[in-house]
Design an enzyme around this catalytic site. Structure first.
Site, short mmCIF file in Angstrom:
data_model
loop_
_atom_site.label_atom_id
_atom_site.label_comp_id
_atom_site.label_asym_id
_atom_site.label_seq_id
_atom_site.Cartn_x
_atom_site.Cartn_y
_atom_site.Cartn_z
N LYS A 11 0.82 -1.22 0.00
CA LYS A 11 0.00 0.00 0.00
C LYS A 11 0.86 1.27 0.00
O LYS A 11 2.07 1.22 0.26
CB LYS A 11 -0.93 -0.04 1.21
CG LYS A 11 -1.91 -1.22 1.15
CD LYS A 11 -2.92 -1.13 2.27
CE LYS A 11 -3.90 -2.28 2.20
NZ LYS A 11 -4.96 -2.16 3.23
N TYR A 51 -12.30 -1.73 -3.66
CA TYR A 51 -12.82 -1.93 -2.30
C TYR A 51 -14.34 -1.77 -2.23
O TYR A 51 -14.87 -1.48 -1.16
CB TYR A 51 -12.13 -0.95 -1.34
CG TYR A 51 -10.75 -1.42 -0.91
CD1 TYR A 51 -10.59 -2.56 -0.14
CD2 TYR A 51 -9.61 -0.71 -1.26
CE1 TYR A 51 -9.33 -2.99 0.26
CE2 TYR A 51 -8.34 -1.13 -0.86
CZ TYR A 51 -8.22 -2.27 -0.10
OH TYR A 51 -6.98 -2.71 0.32
N ASN A 114 -2.14 0.06 6.52
CA ASN A 114 -1.64 -1.17 7.15
C ASN A 114 -0.68 -1.97 6.25
O ASN A 114 -0.60 -3.18 6.33
CB ASN A 114 -2.80 -2.02 7.68
CG ASN A 114 -3.72 -2.51 6.59
OD1 ASN A 114 -3.55 -2.15 5.42
ND2 ASN A 114 -4.70 -3.33 6.94
N HIS A 117 -2.20 -5.51 1.56
CA HIS A 117 -3.49 -6.18 1.45
C HIS A 117 -3.22 -7.64 1.14
O HIS A 117 -2.27 -7.95 0.43
CB HIS A 117 -4.31 -5.55 0.32
CG HIS A 117 -5.51 -6.36 -0.07
ND1 HIS A 117 -6.69 -6.33 0.66
CD2 HIS A 117 -5.71 -7.24 -1.07
CE1 HIS A 117 -7.56 -7.15 0.11
NE2 HIS A 117 -6.99 -7.72 -0.96
N GLU A 128 -9.46 -10.35 -7.52
CA GLU A 128 -8.53 -9.24 -7.29
C GLU A 128 -7.32 -9.32 -8.22
O GLU A 128 -6.84 -8.29 -8.72
CB GLU A 128 -8.09 -9.24 -5.82
CG GLU A 128 -9.26 -8.87 -4.90
CD GLU A 128 -8.97 -9.06 -3.41
OE1 GLU A 128 -9.86 -8.77 -2.61
OE2 GLU A 128 -7.86 -9.51 -3.05
P1 CMP Z 1 -7.37 -4.66 3.65
O1 CMP Z 1 -6.94 -5.96 4.16
O2 CMP Z 1 -6.78 -4.12 2.42
O3 CMP Z 1 -8.97 -4.67 3.48
C1 CMP Z 1 -9.81 -3.58 3.72
C2 CMP Z 1 -9.07 -2.38 4.22
O4 CMP Z 1 -9.87 -1.40 4.88
C3 CMP Z 1 -8.11 -2.83 5.33
O5 CMP Z 1 -7.08 -3.58 4.82
C4 CMP Z 1 -7.73 -1.50 5.93
O6 CMP Z 1 -6.78 -0.79 5.14
C5 CMP Z 1 -9.07 -0.79 5.86
N1 CMP Z 1 -9.78 -0.90 7.12
C6 CMP Z 1 -10.30 -1.99 7.66
N2 CMP Z 1 -10.90 -1.73 8.82
C7 CMP Z 1 -10.75 -0.41 9.01
C8 CMP Z 1 -11.14 0.46 10.03
N3 CMP Z 1 -11.84 0.04 11.08
N4 CMP Z 1 -10.81 1.76 9.90
C9 CMP Z 1 -10.12 2.18 8.81
N5 CMP Z 1 -9.72 1.37 7.79
C10 CMP Z 1 -10.03 0.09 7.90
#
Ligand code: CMP
Length: 139
Positions: A11, A51, A114, A117, A128
């Site tokens: 990311k 998403y 984070n 993904h 995906e």
């Molecule tokens: P990812 O695994 O890419 O899948 C969905 C994404 O949404 C997740 O990682 C985070 O980047 C984001 N995400 C999930 N939960 C939250 C949350 N509670 N607040 C903000 N972002 C979130």
């Protein structure tokens, strides 16, 4: 039955902070082989499409803005039991809950930024992967 393919994105925060190489190295050392790899930049529209399953969630708009804020790396990875093993390697979505040594524990900034993904099912890995790459039948 589990397939041997998963999909990942490194990311914007991890790319911007120079962690791209270290993350790819960790993925390869964990036994995954890279079947496709692309350095690219999502537009807000494309990030929103990727998403769209989260469109009703309160974090969706911020997530779309963040995912289109800088370049990302998209990849298709192969390993036995790929989806599950990759999710173990990256750790919990919230990096404060990710196990020590996992990619999110090492490189993620927050629950939104984070670092990586990872697909949550074989079906989503296929969808995906096809979002970023064509000619998948050759893999
Ligand atoms: P990812 O695994 O890419 O899948 C969905 C994404 O949404 C997740 O990682 C985070 O980047 C984001 N995400 C999930 N939960 C939250 C949350 N509670 N607040 C903000 N972002 C979130």
């Amino acid at each position: 039955m589990a397939t041997n393919i998963t999909f990942t994105m490194i990311k914007p925060d991890a790319v911007q902070n120079g962690h791209m190489g270290a993350i790819i190295d960790k993925i390869i050392k964990a036994g995954f082989s890279v079947k496709a790899l692309k350095y690219t930049w999502l537009t807000p529209d494309r990030a929103g499409q990727f998403y769209s399953v989260h469109a009703e969630r309160p974090f969706y708009n911020d997530l779309v803005k963040y995912m289109s804020s800088g370049p990302i790396v998209a990849a298709i990875l192969e390993k036995t039991n790929a989806v599950e093993d990759f999710r173990k390697l990256i750790g919990a979505t919230d990096p404060s809950k990710a196990e020590p040594g996992t990619i999110r524990n090492l490189f993620a900034k927050s629950i939104e930024a984070n670092a990586v993904h990872g697909s949550d099912s074989d079906e989503n890995a296929a969808v995906e992967g096809a979002f970023f790459f064509s000619g998948l039948e050759r893999f």
